[in-house]
Design an enzyme around this catalytic site. Structure first.
Site, PDB file in Angstrom:
ATOM      1  N   ASP A  18      43.318 -11.709 -31.807  1.00  0.00           N
ATOM      2  CA  ASP A  18      41.959 -11.185 -31.953  1.00  0.00           C
ATOM      3  C   ASP A  18      41.019 -11.655 -30.870  1.00  0.00           C
ATOM      4  O   ASP A  18      39.985 -11.030 -30.624  1.00  0.00           O
ATOM      5  CB  ASP A  18      41.402 -11.572 -33.332  1.00  0.00           C
ATOM      6  CG  ASP A  18      42.061 -10.768 -34.426  1.00  0.00           C
ATOM      7  OD1 ASP A  18      42.497  -9.648 -34.122  1.00  0.00           O
ATOM      8  OD2 ASP A  18      42.156 -11.260 -35.555  1.00  0.00           O
ATOM      9  N   HIS A  48      46.158 -20.046 -36.018  1.00  0.00           N
ATOM     10  CA  HIS A  48      46.899 -19.097 -36.851  1.00  0.00           C
ATOM     11  C   HIS A  48      47.688 -19.861 -37.899  1.00  0.00           C
ATOM     12  O   HIS A  48      48.193 -20.941 -37.623  1.00  0.00           O
ATOM     13  CB  HIS A  48      47.855 -18.239 -36.000  1.00  0.00           C
ATOM     14  CG  HIS A  48      48.281 -17.004 -36.713  1.00  0.00           C
ATOM     15  ND1 HIS A  48      49.346 -16.985 -37.574  1.00  0.00           N
ATOM     16  CD2 HIS A  48      47.747 -15.762 -36.730  1.00  0.00           C
ATOM     17  CE1 HIS A  48      49.452 -15.774 -38.087  1.00  0.00           C
ATOM     18  NE2 HIS A  48      48.505 -15.015 -37.596  1.00  0.00           N
TER      19      HIS A  48
HETATM   20  N1  CMC Z   1      38.456 -23.904 -34.878  1.00  0.00           N
HETATM   21  C1  CMC Z   1      38.398 -25.231 -35.124  1.00  0.00           C
HETATM   22  N2  CMC Z   1      39.253 -25.895 -35.917  1.00  0.00           N
HETATM   23  C2  CMC Z   1      40.200 -25.182 -36.532  1.00  0.00           C
HETATM   24  C3  CMC Z   1      40.353 -23.778 -36.319  1.00  0.00           C
HETATM   25  C4  CMC Z   1      39.425 -23.150 -35.461  1.00  0.00           C
HETATM   26  N3  CMC Z   1      39.522 -21.841 -35.226  1.00  0.00           N
HETATM   27  N4  CMC Z   1      41.397 -23.312 -37.027  1.00  0.00           N
HETATM   28  C5  CMC Z   1      41.912 -24.377 -37.669  1.00  0.00           C
HETATM   29  N5  CMC Z   1      41.190 -25.505 -37.368  1.00  0.00           N
HETATM   30  C6  CMC Z   1      41.493 -26.883 -37.812  1.00  0.00           C
HETATM   31  C7  CMC Z   1      41.072 -27.082 -39.269  1.00  0.00           C
HETATM   32  O1  CMC Z   1      39.770 -27.617 -39.366  1.00  0.00           O
HETATM   33  C8  CMC Z   1      42.131 -28.042 -39.747  1.00  0.00           C
HETATM   34  O2  CMC Z   1      41.776 -29.356 -39.327  1.00  0.00           O
HETATM   35  P1  CMC Z   1      42.247 -30.634 -40.215  1.00  0.00           P
HETATM   36  O3  CMC Z   1      43.740 -30.640 -40.178  1.00  0.00           O
HETATM   37  O4  CMC Z   1      41.637 -31.776 -39.505  1.00  0.00           O
HETATM   38  O5  CMC Z   1      41.705 -30.410 -41.581  1.00  0.00           O
HETATM   39  C9  CMC Z   1      43.389 -27.646 -38.972  1.00  0.00           C
HETATM   40  O6  CMC Z   1      42.906 -27.014 -37.785  1.00  0.00           O
HETATM   41  C10 CMC Z   1      44.277 -26.689 -39.740  1.00  0.00           C
HETATM   42  O7  CMC Z   1      43.467 -25.621 -40.211  1.00  0.00           O
HETATM   43  P2  CMC Z   1      43.751 -24.818 -41.541  1.00  0.00           P
HETATM   44  O8  CMC Z   1      42.507 -24.119 -41.984  1.00  0.00           O
HETATM   45  O9  CMC Z   1      44.427 -25.707 -42.542  1.00  0.00           O
HETATM   46  O10 CMC Z   1      44.807 -23.771 -41.022  1.00  0.00           O
HETATM   47  P3  CMC Z   1      45.185 -22.410 -41.710  1.00  0.00           P
HETATM   48  O11 CMC Z   1      46.582 -22.161 -41.335  1.00  0.00           O
HETATM   49  O12 CMC Z   1      44.861 -22.434 -43.160  1.00  0.00           O
HETATM   50  O13 CMC Z   1      44.170 -21.376 -41.036  1.00  0.00           O
HETATM   51  C11 CMC Z   1      43.268 -19.664 -39.708  1.00  0.00           C
HETATM   52  C12 CMC Z   1      44.529 -20.412 -40.110  1.00  0.00           C
HETATM   53  C13 CMC Z   1      43.647 -18.479 -38.818  1.00  0.00           C
HETATM   54  C14 CMC Z   1      42.581 -19.096 -40.971  1.00  0.00           C
HETATM   55  C15 CMC Z   1      42.323 -20.623 -38.955  1.00  0.00           C
HETATM   56  O14 CMC Z   1      42.946 -21.130 -37.807  1.00  0.00           O
HETATM   57  C16 CMC Z   1      40.976 -19.971 -38.621  1.00  0.00           C
HETATM   58  O15 CMC Z   1      40.081 -19.963 -39.460  1.00  0.00           O
HETATM   59  N6  CMC Z   1      40.844 -19.425 -37.364  1.00  0.00           N
HETATM   60  C17 CMC Z   1      39.654 -18.700 -36.976  1.00  0.00           C
HETATM   61  C18 CMC Z   1      39.703 -17.299 -37.550  1.00  0.00           C
HETATM   62  C19 CMC Z   1      40.679 -16.408 -36.805  1.00  0.00           C
HETATM   63  O16 CMC Z   1      40.684 -16.350 -35.588  1.00  0.00           O
HETATM   64  N7  CMC Z   1      41.491 -15.662 -37.601  1.00  0.00           N
HETATM   65  C20 CMC Z   1      42.407 -14.653 -37.045  1.00  0.00           C
HETATM   66  C21 CMC Z   1      43.852 -14.972 -37.265  1.00  0.00           C
HETATM   67  S1  CMC Z   1      44.910 -13.915 -36.272  1.00  0.00           S
HETATM   68  C22 CMC Z   1      44.691 -12.326 -36.913  1.00  0.00           C
HETATM   69  C23 CMC Z   1      45.222 -12.143 -38.283  1.00  0.00           C
HETATM   70  O17 CMC Z   1      46.446 -12.314 -38.476  1.00  0.00           O
HETATM   71  O18 CMC Z   1      44.450 -11.779 -39.166  1.00  0.00           O
END
Ligand code: CMC
Length: 429
Positions: free
Chosen positions: A365, A307
């Site tokens: 989710d 998240h």
């Molecule tokens: N699986 C594997 N690696 C991950 C994941 C994941 N689900 N989420 C983040 N990472 C890694 C990412 O590769 C990055 O690694 P590094 O630092 O080495 O580059 C690190 O963790 C940080 O990720 P980020 O993309 O910079 O983090 P963010 O805050 O931009 O993204 C997120 C948050 C929710 C979009 C992401 O965690 C994700 O894509 N999760 C899967 C989709 C999901 O479940 N979304 C629902 C969120 S809750 C409901 C809502 O509020 O909508």
């Protein structure tokens, strides 16, 4: 809000004082509204990771503590003691209602659950295999063509009517999208049922057979709705605010929010998560998927994990997990292979170094998808249910923004394209 503190920004030989604004709780914010005028620089924050886009008194999140408050009330207390319509009242008007206020609010909601009969024909323009989110974006946008008496955003009464209409009609619109995709007749709302019970009835009742709403499933649905009701300035809410800042009508703004919610990184994650669990299929294939999730080049992420704001745990996920246990117990789905994959995935991810160091926990989710699957919803209905639940949050934030009479939202950019150049005739290119 105190402005006694200032931050100093040195830019070459210039020093600029930036007012520091303090919130009720949470980090201070640097007021950069005059920065461009003073120093001719923009701030740069793609993804808005360090940017507060507005003042808001609705929802507070402390991502490190795993805290979520609606108007100051912890989500855990609301999920246990409240109902979705009471939470709607709280988010919209700022305080918990007394008995009379709640009865009046519920009556107003239930009197608006039906949609204009003409809207039934609108559905027929869609293919039966359309995703219900596609149908919802269209139908909610089309509400502005049906309810002309609540489009004037300068009139507080019309804003109120539009708000009640959307909270009341979104479950009907989503259930109709589902029924249409199933080739079944639409089921009209039943105002003797609760908000969640009515939604279940509109989805699962058929004219040929009576459907009795199970109170455990009704409560679970109500909880899903409460837990998703608002989440401060997330992507879809920011979309609603941005659309609203131009003066667009409320139905158009909420349709924009629904479109944004659809993406797999946001509300679409519940569907994507279940599809991922199905793709994994069996417990023995989990290590392969964990390895893929760790491999940056794979482009694969574990859906339902991580998240942007919660970096400790998602408090909504805690409540959802408990609700999932209750629902699965009731429905007796202990040996479902999908559930086994989910439980094992959760166990491995929570003990794996990669996920621990990156603070990637199962989010709301992850569990809501499991519950909805057990209830009998197809995966395509997961995100529409999120949209029904978030409608009140979008509307509360939209109303707050309109009442502030703010400026149109208009970010700037760091331009990295070519500088000015002369047109070259096609013969010389
Ligand atoms: N699986 C594997 N690696 C991950 C994941 C994941 N689900 N989420 C983040 N990472 C890694 C990412 O590769 C990055 O690694 P590094 O630092 O080495 O580059 C690190 O963790 C940080 O990720 P980020 O993309 O910079 O983090 P963010 O805050 O931009 O993204 C997120 C948050 C929710 C979009 C992401 O965690 C994700 O894509 N999760 C899967 C989709 C999901 O479940 N979304 C629902 C969120 S809750 C409901 C809502 O509020 O909508």
């Amino acid at each position: 809000m105190s402005t006694t503190k200032t931050a100093k920004l040195s830019l070459g030989d210039k020093t600029i004082d930036l007012p520091v604004l303090s919130p009720t709780v949470g980090p201070d914010v640097l007021d950069i509204t005059k920065l461009y005028a003073q120093a001719e620089v923009f701030t740069y924050d793609p993804g808005f990771t360090s940017t507060a886009a507005c003042d808001s008194a609705i929802t507070y999140i402390d991502g490190d503590k795993g805290e979520l408050l609606y108007r100051g009330y912890p989500i855990e207390q609301l999920a246990e003691k409240s109902t979705h319509t009471e939470v709607c009242y709280l988010l919209l008007y700022g305080e918990l209602p007394n008995k009379a206020q709640l009865a009046d609010f519920n009556a107003r909601i239930t009197r608006h659950t039906m949609v204009h009969e003409q809207m039934h024909y609108f559905y027929r323009g869609f293919r039966r295999d359309a995703h219900p989110m596609a149908t919802m974006v269209g139908v909610v946008g089309a509400m502005s063509a049906f309810y002309h008496d609540s489009l004037d955003i300068t009139d507080p009464w019309q804003r109120e009517v539009a708000s009640i209409r959307m909270i009341a009609k979104l479950p009907t619109i989503a259930a109709m999208a589902y029924k249409y995709s199933m080739g079944q007749p639409f089921v009209y709302p039943k105002n003797s049922l609760s908000y969640a019970g009515n939604f279940l009835n509109m989805c699962f009742a058929v004219p040929a057979e009576e459907y009795v709403v199970n109170p455990v499933l009704e409560r679970a649905m109500d909880r899903i709705m409460m837990l998703h009701a608002d989440h401060e300035q997330n992507a879809s809410t920011s979309t609603v605010r941005l659309a609203g800042s131009s003066g667009a009508n409320p139905f158009a703004c909420i349709a924009a929010g629904i479109a944004c919610l659809w993406g797999p990184a946001h509300g679409g994650a519940n569907q994507a998560c279940l599809e991922m669990l199905r793709e994994i299929g069996t417990v023995d294939r989990i290590p392969e998927y964990i390895a893929k999730a760790k491999d940056k080049n794979s482009g694969f992420r574990l859906m339902g994990f991580g998240h942007r704001v919660y970096k400790n745990f998602d408090p909504r996920a805690k409540v959802m997990k408990q609700t999932a246990d209750e629902v699965l117990e009731l429905l007796g789905v202990h040996n479902n292979p999908l559930l086994q994959v989910a439980k094992e995935l959760e166990r491995i991810a929570l003990s794996d170094e990669y996920f621990i160091t990156k603070k990637l926990y199962p989010n709301v989710d992850f569990y809501s998808g499991i519950i909805l699957e057990a209830m009998g919803f197809p995966t395509s209905m997961f995100t529409p249910i999120f949209a029904i639940s978030r409608t009140v949050g979008w509307i509360s934030q939209w109303k707050e923004m309109i009442a502030e009479n703010g400026k149109i939202g208009r970010p700037r950019q760091r331009y990295i394209g070519p500088a000015q150049r002369d047109y070259v005739d096609i013969r010389h290119r």
